[in-house]
Design an enzyme around this catalytic site. Structure first.
Site, PDB file in Angstrom:
ATOM      1  N   ARG A 139       0.834  -1.149   0.012  1.00 30.10           N
ATOM      2  CA  ARG A 139      -0.069   0.058   0.086  1.00 30.10           C
ATOM      3  C   ARG A 139       0.935   1.081  -0.085  1.00 30.10           C
ATOM      4  O   ARG A 139       1.675   1.610   0.973  1.00 30.10           O
ATOM      5  CB  ARG A 139      -1.042   0.043   1.212  1.00 30.10           C
ATOM      6  CG  ARG A 139      -1.609   1.268   1.284  1.00 30.10           C
ATOM      7  CD  ARG A 139      -2.824   0.918   2.605  1.00 30.10           C
ATOM      8  NE  ARG A 139      -3.602   2.194   2.831  1.00 30.10           N
ATOM      9  CZ  ARG A 139      -3.304   3.211   3.734  1.00 30.10           C
ATOM     10  NH1 ARG A 139      -2.237   3.227   4.549  1.00 30.10           N
ATOM     11  NH2 ARG A 139      -3.970   4.525   3.736  1.00 30.10           N
TER      12      ARG A 139
ATOM     13  N   HIS B   8      -2.442  10.967   0.621  1.00 28.06           N
ATOM     14  CA  HIS B   8      -2.087  10.686   2.121  1.00 28.06           C
ATOM     15  C   HIS B   8      -1.479  11.999   2.598  1.00 28.06           C
ATOM     16  O   HIS B   8      -0.262  12.033   2.738  1.00 28.06           O
ATOM     17  CB  HIS B   8      -1.335   9.443   2.066  1.00 28.06           C
ATOM     18  CG  HIS B   8      -0.841   8.956   3.577  1.00 28.06           C
ATOM     19  ND1 HIS B   8      -1.004   7.649   3.778  1.00 28.06           N
ATOM     20  CD2 HIS B   8      -0.671   9.570   4.585  1.00 28.06           C
ATOM     21  CE1 HIS B   8      -0.761   7.464   4.834  1.00 28.06           C
ATOM     22  NE2 HIS B   8      -0.348   8.488   5.472  1.00 28.06           N
TER      23      HIS B   8
ATOM     24  N   GLU C 194      -7.087   8.718   6.085  1.00 31.12           N
ATOM     25  CA  GLU C 194      -7.432   9.270   7.255  1.00 31.12           C
ATOM     26  C   GLU C 194      -7.880  10.715   7.356  1.00 31.12           C
ATOM     27  O   GLU C 194      -7.037  11.656   7.660  1.00 31.12           O
ATOM     28  CB  GLU C 194      -6.320   9.367   8.476  1.00 31.12           C
ATOM     29  CG  GLU C 194      -5.728   7.791   8.732  1.00 31.12           C
ATOM     30  CD  GLU C 194      -4.594   7.745   9.652  1.00 31.12           C
ATOM     31  OE1 GLU C 194      -4.306   8.785  10.056  1.00 31.12           O
ATOM     32  OE2 GLU C 194      -4.429   6.510  10.176  1.00 31.12           O
TER      33      GLU C 194
ATOM     34  N   ASN D  28      -7.396   2.002  10.108  1.00 31.59           N
ATOM     35  CA  ASN D  28      -6.243   2.176  10.483  1.00 31.59           C
ATOM     36  C   ASN D  28      -6.259   2.259  11.931  1.00 31.59           C
ATOM     37  O   ASN D  28      -6.953   3.128  12.659  1.00 31.59           O
ATOM     38  CB  ASN D  28      -5.573   3.466   9.931  1.00 31.59           C
ATOM     39  CG  ASN D  28      -5.173   3.566   8.488  1.00 31.59           C
ATOM     40  OD1 ASN D  28      -5.523   2.412   7.860  1.00 31.59           O
ATOM     41  ND2 ASN D  28      -4.846   4.495   8.079  1.00 31.59           N
TER      42      ASN D  28
ATOM     43  N   TYR E 292      -4.070   2.273  15.932  1.00 32.20           N
ATOM     44  CA  TYR E 292      -3.070   2.191  16.634  1.00 32.20           C
ATOM     45  C   TYR E 292      -3.263   2.017  18.250  1.00 32.20           C
ATOM     46  O   TYR E 292      -2.686   1.230  19.087  1.00 32.20           O
ATOM     47  CB  TYR E 292      -2.253   3.492  16.531  1.00 32.20           C
ATOM     48  CG  TYR E 292      -1.583   3.554  15.003  1.00 32.20           C
ATOM     49  CD1 TYR E 292      -0.428   3.158  14.778  1.00 32.20           C
ATOM     50  CD2 TYR E 292      -2.221   4.160  14.140  1.00 32.20           C
ATOM     51  CE1 TYR E 292       0.259   2.938  13.488  1.00 32.20           C
ATOM     52  CE2 TYR E 292      -1.732   4.189  12.924  1.00 32.20           C
ATOM     53  CZ  TYR E 292      -0.606   3.592  12.445  1.00 32.20           C
ATOM     54  OH  TYR E 292      -0.070   3.251  11.215  1.00 32.20           O
TER      55      TYR E 292
ATOM     56  N   GLU F  87      -3.644  -0.052   8.164  1.00 31.44           N
ATOM     57  CA  GLU F  87      -2.495   0.403   9.058  1.00 31.44           C
ATOM     58  C   GLU F  87      -2.625  -0.088  10.308  1.00 31.44           C
ATOM     59  O   GLU F  87      -3.539  -0.079  11.075  1.00 31.44           O
ATOM     60  CB  GLU F  87      -2.286   1.796   8.942  1.00 31.44           C
ATOM     61  CG  GLU F  87      -1.737   2.492   7.862  1.00 31.44           C
ATOM     62  CD  GLU F  87      -1.806   4.172   7.889  1.00 31.44           C
ATOM     63  OE1 GLU F  87      -1.534   4.425   9.168  1.00 31.44           O
ATOM     64  OE2 GLU F  87      -1.775   4.663   7.006  1.00 31.44           O
TER      65      GLU F  87
HETATM   66  C1  GBH Z   1      -1.348   7.406  10.775  1.00 29.93           C
HETATM   67  O1  GBH Z   1      -1.848   8.127  11.380  1.00 29.93           O
HETATM   68  C2  GBH Z   1      -0.686   7.900   9.468  1.00 29.93           C
HETATM   69  O2  GBH Z   1      -1.660   7.496   8.445  1.00 29.93           O
HETATM   70  C3  GBH Z   1       0.651   7.498   8.982  1.00 29.93           C
HETATM   71  O3  GBH Z   1       1.198   8.338   7.986  1.00 29.93           O
HETATM   72  C4  GBH Z   1       1.358   7.587  10.179  1.00 29.93           C
HETATM   73  O4  GBH Z   1       2.838   7.552  10.144  1.00 29.93           O
HETATM   74  C5  GBH Z   1       1.052   6.616  11.399  1.00 29.93           C
HETATM   75  O5  GBH Z   1      -0.295   6.625  11.382  1.00 29.93           O
HETATM   76  C6  GBH Z   1       1.785   6.590  12.529  1.00 29.93           C
HETATM   77  O6  GBH Z   1       1.613   7.815  13.091  1.00 29.93           O
HETATM   78  O7  GBH Z   1      -4.699  11.435  20.499  1.00 29.93           O
HETATM   79  O8  GBH Z   1      -6.285  12.530  19.954  1.00 29.93           O
HETATM   80  O9  GBH Z   1      -4.760  12.672  18.279  1.00 29.93           O
HETATM   81  C7  GBH Z   1      -2.351   7.878  12.683  1.00 29.93           C
HETATM   82  C8  GBH Z   1      -2.946   9.080  13.360  1.00 29.93           C
HETATM   83  C9  GBH Z   1      -2.900   8.627  15.667  1.00 29.93           C
HETATM   84  C10 GBH Z   1      -4.408  10.123  14.981  1.00 29.93           C
HETATM   85  C11 GBH Z   1      -3.546   8.237  16.894  1.00 29.93           C
HETATM   86  C12 GBH Z   1      -5.461   9.739  16.134  1.00 29.93           C
HETATM   87  C13 GBH Z   1      -4.989   9.192  18.736  1.00 29.93           C
HETATM   88  C14 GBH Z   1      -5.997  10.400  19.051  1.00 29.93           C
HETATM   89  N1  GBH Z   1      -3.666   8.777  14.801  1.00 29.93           N
HETATM   90  N2  GBH Z   1      -4.356   9.708  17.190  1.00 29.93           N
HETATM   91  S1  GBH Z   1      -5.300  11.859  19.421  1.00 29.93           S
END
Ligand code: GBH
Length: 475
Positions: free
Chosen positions: A76, A120, A173, A302, A304, A379
Site C-alpha cells: 500500500r 495521504h 485518514e 487504521n 494504533y 495500517e
Molecule cells: C497514521 O496516522 C498515518 O496514516 C501514518 O502516515 C502515520 O505515519 C502513522 O499513523 C503513525 O503515526 O491523541 O487525539 O490524536 C495515525 C494518526 C494516531 C491519529 C492516534 C489519532 C489518537 C487520537 N492517529 N491518534 S489523538
C-alpha cells in the site's frame, strides 16, 4: 496454539509518498503543504523535512526486493499529488506518472499487488495558497473547489494506472487532514480555525464521493474502490452521564462525521447540534450527501491506540494526550473541554498505549455499521527505539509482540464474524513521521538515513513467516 488466517488473506505493508519518497524537487514536483509546513520553524521536530526521506523515489527497485523478502502479497503506497499535477489543476506531469507506473510494474513482476492511495496528506501548496488573495483565511480543504480538483486528479491517475492497479483508495485518514490540519494545527497547513476544520471535513467527504465517481467512470469493472479511515476507539473514563456524553461527542467528531455521510448519507444530528455555535453547516449543498454515499468495495481501517475521555473536570483546563505534537488547540471543535486521559498499560515510543482489544472492537463495530463491506486493516504498527547492535542487526521484540497481539485480535474478530480480508503493517520501513520527523521509527525494515542502508529488523523476519504461512506462530 497457532492461529490460521483464511486462505487468500492479504498480507501487506504500507507507506505514504511524503514519508518515504524524498526527491522533493525532482521531475517537476512542486511543494505540498507538508514541504511548506516543514520549513516553518517549530512545526516539525528537529526541523526535519521530507526532502530526502528514505529516498524511495530512487531506491524503489531495491525496496520491492525487500518486500519480496518480507513475502508481501500487497504493498500500500500513496501517490504524491504535486508530483503528478504540480499546481493542483490542469495537465499532468508525465515523469511523475512514469515513476508510479515503474513502481507498479516492479510490484506486479514480483507478484505483489499494488494498493494505491490517492491522497495521504500532501496537498499541492498551490491549492492551499490559491484562495489567499490577501485574506488570512487561506484555501485548501475548507474550500469546496479543492474537492472538485481532487476528482480531476483522481481521473488523471486512473487514466494512467487503471490498466494495472485494481485496488484504489481515495483518502487516507481524512480526520487527520481536517482536524489536525485545520483545528489543532499540529499537521500541515497548521491552521487553528475550528469552523474551517468542519468545512474541511465536509469537503474531504465530498472529495471522496466525487473521486470515487471519477474512478468508477475511468476504471475497469474489476477495480475496487475504498477509503481508509482512522476510526477512534473512544472509551469513557467511568459510566457517569458526563463521561458518556464526552464519549458521544468525541465519537461524533472522530468517527460519525465521516461514517454518517459515507455509509448512511447523513451527518449525525447530535454533531450538528454540538457544533451549532461554530457553524450552521451551510457548506453542505443539496445533493452532496448523495455524492458522498458511494458504494464502497472495501473499508480500510487504521488502528494504533484507543482514547479515554471524561467530562471536563470543574474549571481545570482539559488535559489532552495529543499523539501528534503538543498543540495547545483542540482538534475537536465544540468539544474542546472534553478531558483526555492516558489509558493504563504498556506504551510504545509514541506514548501510545498498546491495546489490541481496541482493534477487535473496531472491526466488530464496522462489521455492524458497514454490513456487506469487506474490511481491511490498512495500517497497524508501533514505533520503538530501534538501534543496530554491534553486529549490525536490529532486534525489536516489542514490535513482534505488538504485531502478534493485534493480529490475534484480528483473528478473534474473524472468528466473531468480521469480513476481514487483509492486514497492512505500518510501516514497511522507517520513515518521516510527520510532526515527529525522523525521531520515530515504525518500520519493519530499519533505515540508516545517512547511508540509506536498509536493515530488516527481527520483526521483518517474523512477519515474513506469518505472511508466508498465513498463520500466527505460537508465542
Ligand atoms: C497514521 O496516522 C498515518 O496514516 C501514518 O502516515 C502515520 O505515519 C502513522 O499513523 C503513525 O503515526 O491523541 O487525539 O490524536 C495515525 C494518526 C494516531 C491519529 C492516534 C489519532 C489518537 C487520537 N492517529 N491518534 S489523538
Amino acid at each position: 496454539m497457532t492461529l490460521a488466517f483464511p486462505p487468500g488473506f492479504l498480507w501487506g505493508a504500507a507507506t505514504a509518498a511524503y514519508q518515504v519518497e524524498g526527491a522533493a524537487q525532482e521531475d517537476g514536483r512542486t511543494p505540498s503543504i507538508w514541504d511548506t509546513f516543514c520549513r516553518t520553524p517549530g512545526r516539525v521536530l528537529g526541523g526535519d523535512t521530507g526532502d530526502i526521506a528514505a529516498d524511495h523515489y530512487h531506491r524503489y527497485r531495491e525496496d520491492v526486493r525487500l518486500m519480496s523478502g518480507l513475502r508481501l502479497g500487497a504493498y500500500r503506497f500513496s501517490v504524491s499529488w504535486p508530483r503528478v499535477q504540480p499546481t493542483g489543476r490542469g495537465p499532468a506531469v508525465q515523469r511523475g506518472l512514469d515513476f508510479y507506473r515503474a513502481l507498479v510494474d516492479e510490484l506486479l513482476t514480483a507478484g505483489i499487488q499494488p494498493v494505491l492511495t490517492l491522497y495521504h496528506w500532501d496537498l499541492p501548496q498551490e491549492l492551499e495558497s490559491r484562495f489567499r488573495g490577501g485574506s488570512a483565511a487561506g484555501g485548501g480543504w475548507p474550500e469546496r473547489e479543492t474537492a472538485e480538483r481532487f476528482a480531476e486528479y483522481a481521473a488523471i491517475v486512473a487514466g494512467a494506472l487503471g490498466d494495472r492497479v485494481d485496488f484504489w483508495t481515495t483518502l487516507n485518514e481524512p480526520w487527520c487532514s481536517a482536524f489536525l490540519g485545520y483545528a489543532s494545527g499540529v499537521h500541515a497547513p497548521g491552521r487553528t480555525e475550528p469552523p474551517a476544520a468542519l468545512r474541511a471535513a465536509h469537503h474531504l467527504n465530498l472529495a471522496h464521493g466525487l473521486g470515487a465517481q471519477a474512478l468508477r467512470a475511468a476504471l475497469p469493472a474489476r477495480a475496487r474502490i475504498a477509503i481508509s479511515l482512522n476510526p477512534a476507539v473512544v472509551r469513557p473514563l467511568t459510566g457517569s452521564p458526563g463521561d458518556l456524553d464526552a464519549q458521544r461527542r468525541i465519537d461524533a467528531l472522530a468517527n460519525r462525521v465521516f461514517t454518517g455521510p459515507l455509509l448512511r448519507g447523513a451527518y449525525p444530528e447530535d454533531l450538528i447540534e454540538d457544533t451549532r455555535s461554530i457553524t450552521d453547516w451551510d457548506f453542505v449543498h443539496d445533493g452532496d450527501l448523495a455524492v458522498i454515499k458511494q458504494p464502497l468495495d472495501a473499508l480500510g481501517i487504521n488502528y494504533y491506540t484507543p482514547s479515554l475521555v471524561s467530562a471536563p473536570a470543574g474549571d481545570e483546563p482539559a488535559v489532552r494526550q495529543d499523539s501528534h505534537g503538543t498543540g495547545a488547540h483542540s482538534p475537536f471543535p465544540g468539544a474542546e473541554q472534553v478531558a483526555f486521559h492516558q489509558p493504563a498499560g504498556e506504551r510504545t515510543e509514541m506514548g501510545w498505549t498498546v491495546d489490541p482489544t481496541g482493534l477487535h472492537d473496531l472491526l466488530m463495530r464496522y462489521t455492524r455499521e458497514a454490513p456487506g463491506v469487506p474490511l481491511y486493516i490498512t495500517e497497524n504498527g508501533a514505533a520503538y527505539d530501534d538501534k543496530p547492535d554491534a553486529d549490525g542487526r536490529v532486534h525489536d521484540p516489542e514490535r513482534i509482540d505488538y504485531l502478534r497481539s493485534h493480529l490475534a485480535a484480528a483473528h478473534r474478530a474473524l472468528a466473531d464474524g468480521a469480513d476481514l480480508r487483509g492486514y497492512f503493517l505500518w510501516s514497511l520501513m522507517d520513515n518521516f513521521e510527520w510532526a515527529y520527523g525522523y525521531s520515530k521509527r515504525f518500520g519493519a525494515v530499519y533505515v540508516d538515513y545517512p547511508s540509506q542502508a536498509r536493515i530488516p529488523k527481527s520483526s521483518a523476519r517474523w512477519y515474513a513467516r506469518v505472511a508466508e504461512t498465513g498463520e500466527l506462530p505460537e508465542a
